[in-house]
Write an enzyme that holds these catalytic residues in place. Structure first.
Site, PDB file in Angstrom:
ATOM      1  N   ASP A 164       0.866  -1.177   0.000  1.00 16.98           N
ATOM      2  CA  ASP A 164       0.000   0.000   0.000  1.00 16.98           C
ATOM      3  C   ASP A 164       0.905   1.230   0.000  1.00 16.98           C
ATOM      4  OD1 ASP A 164      -1.558   2.165   0.685  1.00 16.98           O
ATOM      5  OD2 ASP A 164      -2.658   1.131   2.274  1.00 16.98           O
TER       6      ASP A 164
ATOM      7  N   TYR B 238       6.860  19.447  -5.827  1.00 14.91           N
ATOM      8  CA  TYR B 238       8.096  18.651  -5.869  1.00 14.91           C
ATOM      9  C   TYR B 238       8.935  19.024  -7.088  1.00 14.91           C
ATOM     10  CZ  TYR B 238       7.993  15.533  -1.878  1.00 14.91           C
ATOM     11  OH  TYR B 238       8.073  15.041  -0.601  1.00 14.91           O
TER      12      TYR B 238
ATOM     13  N   LYS C 280      -7.066  14.122  -6.346  1.00 11.64           N
ATOM     14  CA  LYS C 280      -6.275  14.267  -7.570  1.00 11.64           C
ATOM     15  C   LYS C 280      -5.814  15.712  -7.757  1.00 11.64           C
ATOM     16  CE  LYS C 280      -6.162  10.052  -9.312  1.00 11.64           C
ATOM     17  NZ  LYS C 280      -4.885   9.330  -9.484  1.00 11.64           N
TER      18      LYS C 280
ATOM     19  N   TYR D  20     -12.407  11.881  -4.597  1.00 11.51           N
ATOM     20  CA  TYR D  20     -11.531  11.557  -5.730  1.00 11.51           C
ATOM     21  C   TYR D  20     -11.003  12.848  -6.371  1.00 11.51           C
ATOM     22  CZ  TYR D  20     -10.084   9.247 -10.109  1.00 11.51           C
ATOM     23  OH  TYR D  20      -9.372   8.756 -11.191  1.00 11.51           O
TER      24      TYR D  20
END
Ligand code: UDP
Length: 314
Positions: A59, A162, A152, A148
Site C-alpha cells: 500500500d 516537488y 487528484k 476523488y
C-alpha cells in the site's frame, strides 16, 4: 544489455496493467506495486515468470522501500470508478495525498522521472466545454465525488511543488473516460454496467435522462498517449482522451445494438454531482506529443464486449 527500470503503482489495475505491458514491450524492466484493493493479479498473471517483471504487494500510503536504480515512476494507484471511490472514500483520499507524497519522495530519492495519473475529474462539472488544460474546474469539495476529485487536485499540486521546490522531473496526464479489456464488470461504470445488464437480459440503467455526455477513449490509445508524454519534456498537465462525444442514452443504445440484447433502457436517478458534459480538448497532446486517438468507438466496443464474453462467461 542495460534496461531502464520503471515502477508502476496501481500496476494490477485496469490502466496500470496495460501500462506494465507497454513498458515491458518498450524494453524496460517493470516493478508493479499494488495493494489489490481494486486491482487484481488476474490482470498481470500473464507477466508472472517474465524476467523483466516484478510484483510487490504494498500500500503506497506507507513508506516504500525499493533497493536499486529506478528511472521512471508512474503513479496510477487509486480507486478510480465512482462506485469504487464511494466505497473506499478514505483510501481514495489517502492514496491521492499520502500515497502521492510517498511516491514523489521515492522519485526524489532515486532521481527518477515521475508521471502522475490525474483525471478529467479535476474539471468537476465543467462550465467550459470542451475542457482544455487551462480550465481550473468546477469541483464540489464536499460532495461524494470530492474524495476523488480533490485527492487528484491535491496530487497535481504536490507534483508541481516537488517539481518546483525539489527539482523532480515530473509529468501529469489528465485521463478522460477510458474503456477496454480488463475493466471490471462490477466497477459500476457505464460500459461494464450496460454490457453486464445486456448479457443477463436485465434492464439497462441509464442515470438521469441520459442527456449527459462522455467521450470514451480505447485503452491502447490512452496508453500510447501516456508513453509519449512520459518520453516528452512537457511538465504541465496534458489531456489524453478521445474527443468523440456521445450522450449516455445514445451510448446505451449502441451497446444494445452491438450485443443484440432484448433489454430495455430504464431511467434511474442521476448520482449527485454527475458531470453534465465531458469532452477533452486534445490540441495540446496533438501539438506537444504528436498524439491523437486511432481506435473508433465501434472497433473498441467490439474488442471490449468480446473480452467480457470470453473472460467473464457472460
Ligand atoms: N451511468 C449510467 N448508468 C450506469 C452507470 C453509469 O447512466 O449504470 C452514467 C453516469 O451517471 C455518468 C456516465 O454514465 O453520467 C459515465 O459514468 P462512468 O461511471 O462510466 O464514469 P464517470 O464519467 O461518471 O466517472
Amino acid at each position: 544489455m542495460f534496461k531502464p527500470t520503471a515502477v508502476v503503482t496501481g500496476g494490477a489495475g485496469f490502466l496500470g496493467s496495460h501500462l506494465c505491458d507497454r513498458l515491458i514491450k518498450e524494453g524496460l524492466k517493470v516493478i508493479c506495486i499494488d495493494n489489490l484493493l481494486t486491482g487484481s493479479t488476474n490482470n498481470i498473471s500473464h507477466l508472472f515468470g517474465n524476467e523483466n517483471f516484478l510484483f510487490e504487494k504494498h500500500d503506497v500510503t506507507n513508506y516504500i522501500h525499493l533497493p536499486g536504480r529506478i528511472d521512471y515512476i508512474l503513479h496510477f494507484a487509486s480507486p478510480a470508478s465512482p462506485i469504487d471511490y464511494l466505497k473506499y472514500p478514505i483510501q481514495t483520499l489517502k492514496v491521492g495525498s499520502l500515497g502521492t507524497h510517498k511516491v514523489l519522495g521515492l522519485a526524489k530519492e532515486k532521481k527518477a522521472r515521475f508521471l502522475l495519473a490525474s483525471t478529467s475529474e479535476v474539471y468537476g462539472d465543467p462550465n467550459v466545454h470542451p475542457q482544455s488544460e487551462e480550465y481550473w474546474g468546477n469541483v464540489n469539495p464536499i460532495g461524494p465525488r470530492g474524495v476523488y476529485d480533490e485527492a487528484k487536485r491535491f496530487a497535481e499540486a504536490l507534483t508541481m511543488a516537488y517539481h518546483r521546490f525539489h527539482g523532480v522531473d515530473t509529468r501529469i496526464v489528465r485521463i478522460f473516460n477510458t474503456y477496454g479489456p480488463r475493466m471490471r464488470l462490477d466497477d459500476g461504470r457505464a460500459l461494464p454496467a450496460f454490457v453486464g445488464q445486456s448479457m443477463r437480459g436485465e434492464d439497462i440503467t441509464v442515470f438521469g435522462d441520459g442527456s449527459q455526455t462522455r467521450s470514451f477513449c480505447f485503452v491502447s490509445d490512452l496508453v500510447d498517449g501516456i508513453f509519449k508524454l512520459l518520453m516528452s519534456n512537457e511538465i504541465y498537465p496534458v489531456n489524453i482522451g478521445n474527443p468523440d462525444e456521445i450522450t449516455i442514452k445514445e451510448f446505451a443504445e449502441e451497446v444494445i445494438k452491438i450485443t443484440k440484447t432484448m433489454s430495455k433502457i430504464v431511467f434511474n436517478p442521476l448520482p449527485e454531482d454527475d458531470p453534465k458534459v465531458r469532452q477533452p480538448n486534445i490540441e495540446k497532446a496533438k501539438r506537444v506529443l504528436g498524439w491523437s486517438p486511432k481506435v473508433s468507438r465501434a472497433e473498441g466496443l467490439k474488442i471490449t464486449i468480446d473480452y467480457f464474453k470470453r473472460h467473464l462467461g457472460c
